[in-house]
Design a protein around this motif. Structure first.
Motif, PDB file in Angstrom:
ATOM      1  N   ARG A  15       0.701  -1.186   0.127  1.00 39.49           N
ATOM      2  CA  ARG A  15      -0.109  -0.022   0.072  1.00 39.49           C
ATOM      3  C   ARG A  15       0.906   1.330   0.006  1.00 39.49           C
ATOM      4  NH1 ARG A  15      -5.206  -0.271   2.501  1.00 39.49           N
ATOM      5  NH2 ARG A  15      -4.886  -2.007   3.484  1.00 39.49           N
TER       6      ARG A  15
ATOM      7  N   LEU B 108       2.541   2.675  -3.262  1.00 38.83           N
ATOM      8  CA  LEU B 108       1.640   2.924  -4.510  1.00 38.83           C
ATOM      9  C   LEU B 108       1.972   4.017  -5.322  1.00 38.83           C
ATOM     10  CD1 LEU B 108      -2.041   1.938  -3.528  1.00 38.83           C
ATOM     11  CD2 LEU B 108      -0.499   0.592  -5.237  1.00 38.83           C
TER      12      LEU B 108
ATOM     13  N   ARG C  88       8.752  -9.057  -2.078  1.00 42.45           N
ATOM     14  CA  ARG C  88       7.833  -9.021  -1.065  1.00 42.45           C
ATOM     15  C   ARG C  88       8.182 -10.248  -0.206  1.00 42.45           C
ATOM     16  NH1 ARG C  88       2.189 -10.174  -3.589  1.00 42.45           N
ATOM     17  NH2 ARG C  88       3.350 -11.170  -5.289  1.00 42.45           N
TER      18      ARG C  88
ATOM     19  N   VAL D  59       7.407 -13.332   1.886  1.00 44.89           N
ATOM     20  CA  VAL D  59       6.205 -14.275   1.668  1.00 44.89           C
ATOM     21  C   VAL D  59       6.248 -15.088   3.032  1.00 44.89           C
ATOM     22  CG1 VAL D  59       6.118 -14.254  -0.578  1.00 44.89           C
ATOM     23  CG2 VAL D  59       7.714 -15.935   0.561  1.00 44.89           C
TER      24      VAL D  59
ATOM     25  N   ALA E 145       5.626 -11.027   6.774  1.00 40.68           N
ATOM     26  CA  ALA E 145       5.007 -11.359   5.639  1.00 40.68           C
ATOM     27  C   ALA E 145       4.200 -10.171   4.936  1.00 40.68           C
ATOM     28  CB  ALA E 145       4.227 -12.708   5.477  1.00 40.68           C
TER      29      ALA E 145
ATOM     30  N   PRO F 163      11.955 -14.992 -11.908  1.00 32.95           N
ATOM     31  CA  PRO F 163      11.249 -14.738 -10.939  1.00 32.95           C
ATOM     32  C   PRO F 163      11.168 -15.891  -9.763  1.00 32.95           C
ATOM     33  CG  PRO F 163       9.836 -15.157 -12.582  1.00 32.95           C
ATOM     34  CD  PRO F 163      10.956 -15.044 -13.348  1.00 32.95           C
ATOM     35  N   GLY F 164      11.124 -15.796  -8.589  1.00 31.66           N
ATOM     36  CA  GLY F 164      11.435 -16.708  -7.675  1.00 31.66           C
ATOM     37  C   GLY F 164      11.584 -16.297  -6.214  1.00 31.66           C
ATOM     38  N   VAL F 165      11.678 -17.351  -5.310  1.00 35.91           N
ATOM     39  CA  VAL F 165      11.909 -16.844  -3.812  1.00 35.91           C
ATOM     40  C   VAL F 165      13.236 -17.173  -3.764  1.00 35.91           C
ATOM     41  CG1 VAL F 165      11.302 -17.876  -1.689  1.00 35.91           C
ATOM     42  CG2 VAL F 165       9.632 -18.082  -3.315  1.00 35.91           C
TER      43      VAL F 165
ATOM     44  N   PHE G 201       9.579 -13.174  -2.263  1.00 32.60           N
ATOM     45  CA  PHE G 201       9.557 -13.459  -3.941  1.00 32.60           C
ATOM     46  C   PHE G 201       9.803 -12.322  -4.408  1.00 32.60           C
ATOM     47  CE2 PHE G 201       6.478 -13.609  -7.509  1.00 32.60           C
ATOM     48  CZ  PHE G 201       6.694 -14.782  -7.868  1.00 32.60           C
TER      49      PHE G 201
ATOM     50  N   GLU H 270      10.012 -10.358  -8.424  1.00 35.28           N
ATOM     51  CA  GLU H 270       9.487 -10.535  -9.752  1.00 35.28           C
ATOM     52  C   GLU H 270       9.364  -9.205 -10.336  1.00 35.28           C
ATOM     53  OE1 GLU H 270       5.123 -11.312  -9.524  1.00 35.28           O
ATOM     54  OE2 GLU H 270       4.776 -10.054  -7.789  1.00 35.28           O
TER      55      GLU H 270
ATOM     56  N   LEU I 115      -6.300  -3.597  -8.094  1.00 31.73           N
ATOM     57  CA  LEU I 115      -5.631  -3.486  -6.749  1.00 31.73           C
ATOM     58  C   LEU I 115      -5.270  -2.141  -6.191  1.00 31.73           C
ATOM     59  CD1 LEU I 115      -3.881  -5.128  -4.613  1.00 31.73           C
ATOM     60  CD2 LEU I 115      -2.054  -5.188  -5.945  1.00 31.73           C
TER      61      LEU I 115
ATOM     62  N   LEU J 179      -6.782  -0.720  -2.928  1.00 31.02           N
ATOM     63  CA  LEU J 179      -5.768  -0.176  -1.790  1.00 31.02           C
ATOM     64  C   LEU J 179      -5.991   1.105  -1.546  1.00 31.02           C
ATOM     65  CD1 LEU J 179      -2.527  -2.075  -2.681  1.00 31.02           C
ATOM     66  CD2 LEU J 179      -4.203  -2.548  -0.903  1.00 31.02           C
TER      67      LEU J 179
ATOM     68  N   LEU K 190      -4.265 -10.624  -2.543  1.00 28.27           N
ATOM     69  CA  LEU K 190      -3.724 -10.855  -3.769  1.00 28.27           C
ATOM     70  C   LEU K 190      -2.878 -12.196  -3.544  1.00 28.27           C
ATOM     71  CD1 LEU K 190      -2.632  -9.760  -6.599  1.00 28.27           C
ATOM     72  CD2 LEU K 190      -0.922  -8.851  -5.374  1.00 28.27           C
TER      73      LEU K 190
ATOM     74  N   THR L 177      -0.426 -15.163  -5.459  1.00 29.72           N
ATOM     75  CA  THR L 177       0.375 -15.196  -6.288  1.00 29.72           C
ATOM     76  C   THR L 177       1.384 -16.352  -6.421  1.00 29.72           C
ATOM     77  OG1 THR L 177       1.214 -12.872  -5.919  1.00 29.72           O
ATOM     78  CG2 THR L 177       2.722 -14.149  -7.328  1.00 29.72           C
ATOM     79  N   VAL L 178       1.375 -17.225  -7.401  1.00 30.68           N
ATOM     80  CA  VAL L 178       1.866 -18.500  -7.127  1.00 30.68           C
ATOM     81  C   VAL L 178       3.512 -18.249  -7.238  1.00 30.68           C
ATOM     82  CG1 VAL L 178       2.638 -20.545  -8.954  1.00 30.68           C
ATOM     83  CG2 VAL L 178       0.408 -19.582  -9.036  1.00 30.68           C
ATOM     84  N   ILE L 179       4.224 -18.526  -6.099  1.00 29.17           N
ATOM     85  CA  ILE L 179       5.637 -18.219  -6.093  1.00 29.17           C
ATOM     86  C   ILE L 179       6.600 -19.474  -6.161  1.00 29.17           C
ATOM     87  CG2 ILE L 179       4.911 -16.375  -4.525  1.00 29.17           C
ATOM     88  CD1 ILE L 179       5.772 -18.157  -2.230  1.00 29.17           C
TER      89      ILE L 179
ATOM     90  N   GLY M 244       4.457 -16.610 -10.768  1.00 29.41           N
ATOM     91  CA  GLY M 244       4.051 -15.227 -11.010  1.00 29.41           C
ATOM     92  C   GLY M 244       2.660 -15.118 -11.102  1.00 29.41           C
TER      93      GLY M 244
ATOM     94  N   LYS N  70      -1.411 -14.584 -11.025  1.00 31.87           N
ATOM     95  CA  LYS N  70      -1.980 -13.814  -9.852  1.00 31.87           C
ATOM     96  C   LYS N  70      -3.433 -14.104  -9.999  1.00 31.87           C
ATOM     97  CE  LYS N  70       1.587 -10.874  -8.735  1.00 31.87           C
ATOM     98  NZ  LYS N  70       2.300 -11.426  -9.565  1.00 31.87           N
TER      99      LYS N  70
ATOM    100  N   THR O 266      -2.005 -12.919   6.332  1.00 25.61           N
ATOM    101  CA  THR O 266      -1.057 -13.107   5.084  1.00 25.61           C
ATOM    102  C   THR O 266      -0.367 -14.140   5.303  1.00 25.61           C
ATOM    103  OG1 THR O 266      -1.063 -10.780   4.436  1.00 25.61           O
ATOM    104  CG2 THR O 266       0.822 -12.091   4.016  1.00 25.61           C
TER     105      THR O 266
ATOM    106  N   THR P 143       1.363 -18.233   3.161  1.00 30.02           N
ATOM    107  CA  THR P 143       1.818 -18.902   1.907  1.00 30.02           C
ATOM    108  C   THR P 143       1.129 -20.402   2.042  1.00 30.02           C
ATOM    109  OG1 THR P 143       3.822 -17.995   1.581  1.00 30.02           O
ATOM    110  CG2 THR P 143       3.596 -19.996   0.799  1.00 30.02           C
TER     111      THR P 143
ATOM    112  N   PHE Q 293       1.262 -17.589  -2.326  1.00 34.37           N
ATOM    113  CA  PHE Q 293       1.358 -16.417  -1.324  1.00 34.37           C
ATOM    114  C   PHE Q 293       0.195 -15.706  -1.480  1.00 34.37           C
ATOM    115  CE2 PHE Q 293       3.056 -11.915  -0.219  1.00 34.37           C
ATOM    116  CZ  PHE Q 293       2.823 -12.323   0.859  1.00 34.37           C
TER     117      PHE Q 293
ATOM    118  N   GLU R 163      -1.705 -12.494   0.116  1.00 34.04           N
ATOM    119  CA  GLU R 163      -1.542 -11.470   0.688  1.00 34.04           C
ATOM    120  C   GLU R 163      -2.727 -10.693   0.756  1.00 34.04           C
ATOM    121  OE1 GLU R 163       1.466  -8.845  -0.862  1.00 34.04           O
ATOM    122  OE2 GLU R 163       1.424  -7.584   0.834  1.00 34.04           O
TER     123      GLU R 163
ATOM    124  N   PHE S 242      -4.927  -7.834   2.249  1.00 30.05           N
ATOM    125  CA  PHE S 242      -5.047  -6.069   2.617  1.00 30.05           C
ATOM    126  C   PHE S 242      -6.394  -5.909   3.417  1.00 30.05           C
ATOM    127  CE2 PHE S 242      -2.471  -6.813  -0.975  1.00 30.05           C
ATOM    128  CZ  PHE S 242      -1.369  -6.156  -0.894  1.00 30.05           C
ATOM    129  N   ALA S 243      -6.190  -6.004   4.562  1.00 31.70           N
ATOM    130  CA  ALA S 243      -7.393  -5.691   5.370  1.00 31.70           C
ATOM    131  C   ALA S 243      -7.620  -4.043   5.384  1.00 31.70           C
ATOM    132  CB  ALA S 243      -7.420  -6.285   6.764  1.00 31.70           C
ATOM    133  N   PRO S 244      -8.934  -3.511   5.678  1.00 29.14           N
ATOM    134  CA  PRO S 244      -8.998  -2.203   5.735  1.00 29.14           C
ATOM    135  C   PRO S 244      -8.213  -1.709   6.782  1.00 29.14           C
ATOM    136  CG  PRO S 244     -11.076  -3.257   5.858  1.00 29.14           C
ATOM    137  CD  PRO S 244     -10.223  -4.287   5.698  1.00 29.14           C
TER     138      PRO S 244
END
Lengths: 105, 260
Positions: free
Chosen positions: A2, A5, A22, A24, A34, A73-75, A99, A101, B8, B12, B20, B22-24, B30, B32, B67, B69, B86, B88, B90-92
């Protein structure tokens, strides 16, 4: 993410490519949880943070490699027990998994 | 910019709940999926069944503010580990409602913004409750505390806080009575020990139970010995943090064990 942005908007508007890192997962003592995120643009400018400053330098390197296509991209993992070829760890002794990317989505 | 990133960004910015995924690890790395309550997910992790399972899990994590994995099979199988995703959440942002438009309020509103709160300042006196006196607040409301609280009662939960800084029984009693009727996690009321002892009597007269009165932290804040509005704001925020974490607020140098 956030908090990134505004800068991300600026970077993307100016057409610069951006890599996003990020947290993770973490194990043991680590300053940021995380979801902590940082971003690096192709000029090497950095916003955000993922630790207390211990691993940011190495993350910038990895992020730029992703942008240059030298790293998929990766961990990536930082910590005393890691097998990665990074000579950095968290001063507090914990382990963090990030992660990395390109922000091209 | 893709539709997913754009959505997003909008959510936000608005402080709306969104997750969100994401395949990590595994393919398609990557990929989403953007999940928001009450709307179909955007994007895909590569298979419709996987998307369905992850969307369901993401909504659960979002509601709990977690949040993390998670691992899945290629088609969303729960016990397989083809993919690491992963999620993630995003709560208010949590809310802080501050009653009383005084100097302490401006300092507390600033400190609360620093901690990521959505801050509302409320005072029945229109001459004090002005936007120009509290530019750092997200909202300045000119209303009686109990009436205002009744309008937001359903929205306040354990992550939220109410700080009553008026120390005038005329406003304190309706503010505290209104606050104990909600599920808000923290209620603090400013005033000396003497003021609070008198206030407790007024609260009893107003029909509050001992249990309800015990929810009120007063004198407000941790014992930092500060006096200025800014120091008091730090003391109040520090108390809110210790209550959330269940820690003592004692110097770490005097304690053992993990710091975080």
């Amino acid at each position: 993410m956030r908090e990134l942005l505004e800068d991300l908007d600026r970077w993307r508007e100016s057409g610069r490519r951006v890599a996003l890192a990020r947290v993770v997962a973490t194990e043991g003592s680590s300053p940021r949880g995380a979801g902590a995120a940082m971003a690096v643009n192709e000029s090497g400018e950095v916003i955000g943070s993922v630790s207390g400053g211990c691993v940011e330098g190495a993350v910038v390197g990895a992020a730029l490699e992703v942008l240059e296509g030298k790293r998929p991209p990766g961990v990536i993992t930082f910590g005393y027990s890691d097998d990665e070829a990074f000579s950095v760890g968290l001063t507090c002794g914990g382990t963090i998994h990030l992660f990395v990317e390109e922000l091209d989505w | 910019m893709s539709e997913l990133y754009e959505r997003l960004r909008v959510l936000l910015r608005a402080g709306s709940p969104v997750a969100l995924a994401t395949v990590i690890e595994g393919e398609p790395i990557g990929a989403k999926l953007l999940v928001e309550p009450g709307a179909p997910p955007l994007g895909s992790l590569g298979h419709a069944d996987l998307d369905r399972v992850v969307a369901r899990d993401a909504l659960g994590e979002l509601a709990a503010g977690i949040t993390s994995t998670r691992h899945y099979g290629r088609h969303g199988e729960a016990r397989e580990r083809d993919l690491a995703v992963f999620i993630e959440a995003f709560a208010p942002p949590p809310r802080m409602v501050i009653f009383g438009a005084v100097d302490f309020t401006a300092a507390l509103a600033r400190a609360a913004k620093l901690l990521g709160y959505h801050v509302t300042v409320c005072d029945a006196r229109a001459v004090f409750a002005t936007r120009s006196r509290f530019p750092m607040a997200d909202e300045v409301v000119n209303d009686w505390p109990d009436r205002y609280l009744a309008t937001v009662a359903d929205e306040l939960g354990t992550r939220d806080a109410v700080a009553v800084l008026t120390h005038d029984t005329k406003f304190d009693v309706p503010a505290i009575s209104g606050a104990v009727a909600t599920a808000v996690g923290y209620i603090g009321a400013m005033g000396s020990r003497t003021t609070h002892a008198k206030r407790v009597e007024r609260l009893r007269e107003a029909g509050l139970t001992d249990e309800q009165i015990e929810r009120v932290h007063s004198p407000i804040g941790l014992d930092l010995g500060g006096r200025t509005p800014e120091e008091t704001a730090i003391s109040i925020c520090a108390e809110i943090i210790t209550l959330r974490t269940g820690r003592t607020g004692a110097p770490l140098g005097d304690t053992d064990g993990a710091i975080h």
